[in-house]
Scaffold this active site. Sequence first.
Site, PDB file in Angstrom:
ATOM      1  N   ASP A   1       0.815  -1.225   0.000  1.00 36.73           N
ATOM      2  CA  ASP A   1       0.000   0.000   0.000  1.00 36.73           C
ATOM      3  C   ASP A   1       0.845   1.270   0.000  1.00 36.73           C
ATOM      4  OD1 ASP A   1       0.972  -0.331   2.552  1.00 36.73           O
ATOM      5  OD2 ASP A   1      -0.959  -0.155   3.563  1.00 36.73           O
TER       6      ASP A   1
ATOM      7  N   LYS B   1       4.483   1.023  16.007  1.00 38.39           N
ATOM      8  CA  LYS B   1       3.434   1.903  16.525  1.00 38.39           C
ATOM      9  C   LYS B   1       3.649   2.268  17.997  1.00 38.39           C
ATOM     10  CE  LYS B   1       0.283   0.552  12.917  1.00 38.39           C
ATOM     11  NZ  LYS B   1       0.884  -0.586  12.243  1.00 38.39           N
TER      12      LYS B   1
ATOM     13  N   ASP C   1       1.449   6.402   1.816  1.00 39.87           N
ATOM     14  CA  ASP C   1       0.689   5.200   2.196  1.00 39.87           C
ATOM     15  C   ASP C   1      -0.759   5.512   1.794  1.00 39.87           C
ATOM     16  OD1 ASP C   1      -1.166   3.892   3.826  1.00 39.87           O
ATOM     17  OD2 ASP C   1      -0.217   4.486   5.701  1.00 39.87           O
TER      18      ASP C   1
HETATM   19  N1  GDD Z   1      -0.497 -11.787   3.086  1.00 46.27           N
HETATM   20  C1  GDD Z   1      -0.722 -11.034   4.160  1.00 46.27           C
HETATM   21  N2  GDD Z   1      -1.162 -11.631   5.316  1.00 46.27           N
HETATM   22  N3  GDD Z   1      -0.535  -9.711   4.073  1.00 46.27           N
HETATM   23  C2  GDD Z   1      -0.779  -8.962   5.174  1.00 46.27           C
HETATM   24  C3  GDD Z   1      -1.233  -9.520   6.381  1.00 46.27           C
HETATM   25  C4  GDD Z   1      -1.430 -10.931   6.450  1.00 46.27           C
HETATM   26  O1  GDD Z   1      -1.834 -11.509   7.460  1.00 46.27           O
HETATM   27  N4  GDD Z   1      -1.388  -8.510   7.284  1.00 46.27           N
HETATM   28  C5  GDD Z   1      -1.055  -7.359   6.632  1.00 46.27           C
HETATM   29  N5  GDD Z   1      -0.683  -7.642   5.361  1.00 46.27           N
HETATM   30  C6  GDD Z   1      -0.215  -6.705   4.350  1.00 46.27           C
HETATM   31  C7  GDD Z   1      -1.171  -5.527   4.116  1.00 46.27           C
HETATM   32  O2  GDD Z   1      -2.046  -5.815   3.034  1.00 46.27           O
HETATM   33  C8  GDD Z   1      -0.205  -4.399   3.771  1.00 46.27           C
HETATM   34  O3  GDD Z   1       0.114  -4.368   2.389  1.00 46.27           O
HETATM   35  C9  GDD Z   1       1.063  -4.759   4.533  1.00 46.27           C
HETATM   36  O4  GDD Z   1       0.978  -6.143   4.855  1.00 46.27           O
HETATM   37  C10 GDD Z   1       1.235  -3.946   5.840  1.00 46.27           C
HETATM   38  O5  GDD Z   1       0.068  -4.089   6.613  1.00 46.27           O
HETATM   39  P1  GDD Z   1      -0.796  -2.819   7.080  1.00 46.27           P
HETATM   40  O6  GDD Z   1      -1.983  -3.347   7.775  1.00 46.27           O
HETATM   41  O7  GDD Z   1      -0.997  -1.863   5.953  1.00 46.27           O
HETATM   42  O8  GDD Z   1       0.173  -2.234   8.188  1.00 46.27           O
HETATM   43  P2  GDD Z   1       0.369  -0.719   8.632  1.00 46.27           P
HETATM   44  O9  GDD Z   1       0.174   0.235   7.505  1.00 46.27           O
HETATM   45  O10 GDD Z   1      -0.442  -0.478   9.857  1.00 46.27           O
HETATM   46  O11 GDD Z   1       1.927  -0.700   9.082  1.00 46.27           O
HETATM   47  C11 GDD Z   1       2.929  -1.243   8.226  1.00 46.27           C
HETATM   48  O12 GDD Z   1       3.292  -0.302   7.212  1.00 46.27           O
HETATM   49  C12 GDD Z   1       3.911   0.929   7.686  1.00 46.27           C
HETATM   50  C13 GDD Z   1       4.262   1.757   6.456  1.00 46.27           C
HETATM   51  O13 GDD Z   1       3.085   2.182   5.850  1.00 46.27           O
HETATM   52  C14 GDD Z   1       4.147  -1.611   9.083  1.00 46.27           C
HETATM   53  O14 GDD Z   1       5.035  -2.361   8.271  1.00 46.27           O
HETATM   54  C15 GDD Z   1       4.827  -0.357   9.650  1.00 46.27           C
HETATM   55  O15 GDD Z   1       6.004  -0.721  10.343  1.00 46.27           O
HETATM   56  C16 GDD Z   1       5.174   0.601   8.508  1.00 46.27           C
HETATM   57  O16 GDD Z   1       5.754   1.801   9.037  1.00 46.27           O
HETATM   58 MG    MG Z   2      -0.504   0.146   5.595  1.00 45.07          MG
END
Ligand code: GDD
Ligand code: MG
Length: 355
Positions: free
Chosen positions: A107, A158, A218
Amino acid sequence: MKAVVLVGGEGTRLRPLTYDLPKPMVPICGKPFMQYQLELMKDHGIDEVIFSLGYKSSAFEEYFGDGAGFGMKIHYIVEDSPLGTAGAIKNVEHLLDDSSFLVFNGDILSRMNLTEIMNFHKEKKSACTIVLTPVDDPTMYGVVELDSNSGIVNFTEKPKKEEVRSNLINAGLYILEPGILKRMEPARKYSIEREIFPAMLADKEPMFGYSYSGYWMDIGTPFKYLSSNHDTLTGKMPVDLNHREGIVYGKNTDISTNAVLTAPLWIGDNVIIKSGAKIEGPAVIDRGCIIGEKTKISGALLWEKTKTGNGCILDSCLIGRDCNLGDNVKIGKLAVIGSCNIIEKDRIIEAETCI
Ligand code: GDD
Ligand code: MG
């Protein structure tokens, strides 16, 4: 090098748009977000991609197929239940080999120089390289502290406000050595951010942060998703849109000579814009949309085949595909209308409402 793309999330904050399409497939100027990521990979010689999927997985395969049309080889691995960001990587182990691989969060819109990041990883003899970007409020992200040699000394996912000691965050791209897979058992849920990175740091594995300061967004909320469309139109997100004086015209458009268009705009194939309409950029009117007479649109994003009646006023809102708006409908800033909605005439939809 192979790339794993994590796209299992449900995109809850982009609902109701993500009831129709998974978040990585939402369009940015007429093209699925994920296509921008694949094109970036291709530009840097990465041509084998493993999608780790869950929610609405079929949308990816329907669009990208085996990848040949995009000059890539694409694998699709679907989880029965979410395995977390690290469990998802373990789950595709059989498609990896004994060399380093990339992992993308699905994303993030960026123009990272992947070649430079891969070279950095090699030079540092890193076991895990995390790309970092600075943000004003790091509490929503994974926060990283570096030493003077770009070595990672702390990773906190976080953190609370009082725990934040750096404004550098995990930008959602890693280069990993295959040894990381030994840290996990198959078919178990693991978070790379909360479990694996802290465990690697505790074991003193060489982890490095590559600082990136270019475009980074993002796309996970309506505001950010709309902004990423605007940024692509204004050139803040540097991609070549092949525009004419700031306006991209699709094929077979029918635009009244009495309509007023103000750049930057993206107008898809077969769009009809009727007499007296005013479209003020940055705005995206996707393929097959019909804009009624004297309708005013400013800053909005309309997915394909949406029709407006006459005299509507659409302010920076987001509207899904195949919607039908009656005459004189007014929609406020950052309101989100899910696909296939019918909005009756004269209705006023307040800012930030979701329908
Ligand atoms: N296959 C799979 N299975 N993908 C997953 C799963 C899962 O169980 N859980 C999450 N994802 C994918 C989401 O679709 C997304 O593309 C990515 O992993 C990160 O998950 P998010 O749910 O978007 O996390 P976030 O935005 O709260 O935080 C993450 O991204 C930040 C940057 O935007 C973390 O990696 C943070 O450390 C980072 O700063
Ligand atoms: Mg995200």
